[in-house]
Scaffold this motif. Sequence first.
Motif, PDB file in Angstrom:
ATOM      1  N   ASP A 199      30.649  53.888  69.242  1.00 46.29           N
ATOM      2  CA  ASP A 199      32.241  54.059  69.567  1.00 46.29           C
ATOM      3  C   ASP A 199      31.904  55.307  68.954  1.00 46.29           C
ATOM      4  N   CYS A 200      32.005  56.295  68.927  1.00 45.02           N
ATOM      5  CA  CYS A 200      31.677  57.508  69.034  1.00 45.02           C
ATOM      6  C   CYS A 200      30.170  59.158  69.511  1.00 45.02           C
ATOM      7  N   PHE A 201      31.260  59.897  70.407  1.00 43.63           N
ATOM      8  CA  PHE A 201      29.997  61.271  70.713  1.00 43.63           C
ATOM      9  C   PHE A 201      29.672  62.116  69.582  1.00 43.63           C
ATOM     10  N   GLU A 202      28.829  62.681  69.477  1.00 44.38           N
ATOM     11  CA  GLU A 202      28.540  62.972  68.555  1.00 44.38           C
ATOM     12  C   GLU A 202      28.768  65.083  68.797  1.00 44.38           C
ATOM     13  N   ILE A 203      29.709  65.526  67.826  1.00 39.90           N
ATOM     14  CA  ILE A 203      29.827  66.731  67.843  1.00 39.90           C
ATOM     15  C   ILE A 203      28.944  67.976  67.695  1.00 39.90           C
ATOM     16  N   CYS A 204      28.591  67.290  65.830  1.00 44.46           N
ATOM     17  CA  CYS A 204      27.602  68.498  65.519  1.00 44.46           C
ATOM     18  C   CYS A 204      26.891  68.207  64.342  1.00 44.46           C
ATOM     19  N   ASP A 205      26.366  68.920  63.230  1.00 43.44           N
ATOM     20  CA  ASP A 205      25.972  68.834  61.753  1.00 43.44           C
ATOM     21  C   ASP A 205      26.298  69.331  61.246  1.00 43.44           C
ATOM     22  N   LEU A 206      27.932  69.571  60.123  1.00 39.18           N
ATOM     23  CA  LEU A 206      27.677  70.638  59.566  1.00 39.18           C
ATOM     24  C   LEU A 206      26.392  70.492  58.014  1.00 39.18           C
ATOM     25  N   LEU A 228      33.156  62.359  67.579  1.00 42.82           N
ATOM     26  CA  LEU A 228      34.467  62.189  68.224  1.00 42.82           C
ATOM     27  C   LEU A 228      34.615  60.888  68.684  1.00 42.82           C
ATOM     28  N   LEU A 229      35.759  59.788  68.123  1.00 43.02           N
ATOM     29  CA  LEU A 229      35.927  58.672  68.131  1.00 43.02           C
ATOM     30  C   LEU A 229      35.979  58.057  69.949  1.00 43.02           C
ATOM     31  N   ASN A 230      35.150  57.829  70.833  1.00 45.83           N
ATOM     32  CA  ASN A 230      35.605  57.369  72.170  1.00 45.83           C
ATOM     33  C   ASN A 230      37.190  56.891  71.914  1.00 45.83           C
ATOM     34  N   ASP A 231      38.579  57.381  71.848  1.00 44.62           N
ATOM     35  CA  ASP A 231      39.338  56.881  71.902  1.00 44.62           C
ATOM     36  C   ASP A 231      40.815  57.886  72.663  1.00 44.62           C
ATOM     37  N   SER A 232      40.788  57.867  73.956  1.00 52.27           N
ATOM     38  CA  SER A 232      41.579  59.082  74.174  1.00 52.27           C
ATOM     39  C   SER A 232      43.174  58.778  74.023  1.00 52.27           C
ATOM     40  N   GLN A 233      43.757  58.012  72.970  1.00 55.76           N
ATOM     41  CA  GLN A 233      44.890  57.847  73.105  1.00 55.76           C
ATOM     42  C   GLN A 233      45.472  59.052  71.782  1.00 55.76           C
ATOM     43  N   TYR A 234      44.246  59.240  70.683  1.00 51.03           N
ATOM     44  CA  TYR A 234      44.473  60.805  70.043  1.00 51.03           C
ATOM     45  C   TYR A 234      43.039  61.409  70.089  1.00 51.03           C
ATOM     46  N   PRO A 235      42.981  63.015  69.376  1.00 53.40           N
ATOM     47  CA  PRO A 235      42.222  63.578  68.965  1.00 53.40           C
ATOM     48  C   PRO A 235      41.613  62.822  67.549  1.00 53.40           C
ATOM     49  N   TRP A 236      40.518  62.308  67.333  1.00 51.48           N
ATOM     50  CA  TRP A 236      40.168  61.367  66.373  1.00 51.48           C
ATOM     51  C   TRP A 236      38.924  61.731  66.153  1.00 51.48           C
ATOM     52  N   PHE A 237      38.552  62.583  64.902  1.00 52.62           N
ATOM     53  CA  PHE A 237      37.392  63.194  64.339  1.00 52.62           C
ATOM     54  C   PHE A 237      36.613  61.634  63.483  1.00 52.62           C
ATOM     55  N   ASP A 271      52.982  60.256  70.403  1.00 50.26           N
ATOM     56  CA  ASP A 271      51.322  58.834  70.763  1.00 50.26           C
ATOM     57  C   ASP A 271      51.837  57.461  70.569  1.00 50.26           C
ATOM     58  N   ALA A 272      50.451  57.242  71.167  1.00 46.61           N
ATOM     59  CA  ALA A 272      50.983  55.627  71.648  1.00 46.61           C
ATOM     60  C   ALA A 272      51.081  54.926  69.924  1.00 46.61           C
ATOM     61  N   SER A 273      51.035  55.408  69.481  1.00 43.72           N
ATOM     62  CA  SER A 273      51.270  54.244  67.459  1.00 43.72           C
ATOM     63  C   SER A 273      52.439  54.700  66.521  1.00 43.72           C
ATOM     64  N   ALA A 284      47.009  49.508  65.904  1.00 44.06           N
ATOM     65  CA  ALA A 284      47.898  49.682  66.696  1.00 44.06           C
ATOM     66  C   ALA A 284      48.329  49.350  68.098  1.00 44.06           C
ATOM     67  N   SER A 285      47.183  50.429  69.012  1.00 44.24           N
ATOM     68  CA  SER A 285      46.781  50.000  69.879  1.00 44.24           C
ATOM     69  C   SER A 285      45.851  49.687  70.660  1.00 44.24           C
ATOM     70  N   PRO A 286      45.125  48.934  71.572  1.00 41.90           N
ATOM     71  CA  PRO A 286      43.934  48.743  71.988  1.00 41.90           C
ATOM     72  C   PRO A 286      43.357  50.713  72.366  1.00 41.90           C
ATOM     73  N   SER A 287      42.336  50.255  71.731  1.00 41.54           N
ATOM     74  CA  SER A 287      41.489  51.392  72.330  1.00 41.54           C
ATOM     75  C   SER A 287      41.219  51.881  73.727  1.00 41.54           C
ATOM     76  N   VAL A 288      41.348  53.132  74.222  1.00 41.92           N
ATOM     77  CA  VAL A 288      41.591  53.358  75.903  1.00 41.92           C
ATOM     78  C   VAL A 288      40.429  54.893  76.381  1.00 41.92           C
ATOM     79  N   THR A 289      39.188  54.099  76.407  1.00 39.67           N
ATOM     80  CA  THR A 289      38.323  55.342  76.566  1.00 39.67           C
ATOM     81  C   THR A 289      38.256  56.882  77.134  1.00 39.67           C
ATOM     82  N   TYR A 290      37.547  57.666  76.772  1.00 48.63           N
ATOM     83  CA  TYR A 290      37.734  58.955  78.318  1.00 48.63           C
ATOM     84  C   TYR A 290      37.121  58.499  79.406  1.00 48.63           C
ATOM     85  N   ASP A 291      38.088  59.239  80.001  1.00 43.41           N
ATOM     86  CA  ASP A 291      37.361  58.942  81.671  1.00 43.41           C
ATOM     87  C   ASP A 291      36.073  59.540  81.840  1.00 43.41           C
TER      88      ASP A 291
END
Lengths: 141, 141
Positions: free
Chosen positions: B15-22, B29-38, B104-106, B114-121
């Motif tokens: 469901d997600c893209f990797e950003i980095c390891d702390l 980053l969650l693959n839902d373009s409706q919100y910046p969702w980490f 935002d969507a919700s 609340a709202s079906p996910s919308v993947t990033y283009d």
Amino acid sequence: MHNGDFVLDPQLAKDCFEICDLPLSKILLLNDSQYPWFVQVPRINHVSEIVDLNEAQQSQLWYESRILSELLVAQFEPHKLNIAALGNIVSQLHVHHIVRYHHDASWPKPVWGASPSVTYDTGSHTKIIDIMRSELEQKLC
Amino acid sequence: MHNGDFVLDPQLAKDCFEICDLPLSKILLLNDSQYPWFVQVPRINHVSEIVDLNEAQQSQLWYESRILSELLVAQFEPHKLNIAALGNIVSQLHVHHIVRYHHDASWPKPVWGASPSVTYDTGSHTKIIDIMRSELEQKLC
């Protein structure tokens, strides 16, 4: 960290029973008998985000959350704890601590909006409040 | 706190893209373009509750959450941050950090269900990932 001028948000005051004050936070029991549902509210006015607290306050917030969570695990043996700071409707910073079971009213959904709240029968919440107050006072109040 | 043996939950990986390891956590980053969702995932296997982490790990978890949250405030100017550790479906401990806006969507509902996910283009998420990786690397990676 005592703040005698703190004013609890009226919606939280209406929806919850007070349990006790920890050094930073007020601990509340939400009036929904479907879940043991506790709300931690830092007693600081005009704060809506965790990052609005200074570093010492954030450390204390999570220390108190940890003590509360450990008590919830010991007292209620949850299948899962849900811990969340949302604040989309009530902006005063508050952190939900919700005991979840596989057989509860909304599992596995988040509790918000999933099932209409069921208030406690008269007096049936007092046992929970008494136990949690006693345990928290031994630890922190 | 490096853990080379850590295995990310397959559902989070899907469901997600990797950003980095702390130092403690993997940031996704969650693959839902409706919100910046980490999503912050401590790189420790077989942990589902925050209180399953030891005290040093909990301190580091919230320190990294604070750095991430401060970056989200600076980068996205949210109307509200939603921070939550639920884990009712994916049991591997993970902490959502969701940028919310009044439009935002919700809003003002919680995002889950609340709202079906919308993947990033294709490619449109890479700008967010690049900015957040760069900022986090300056702070913590």
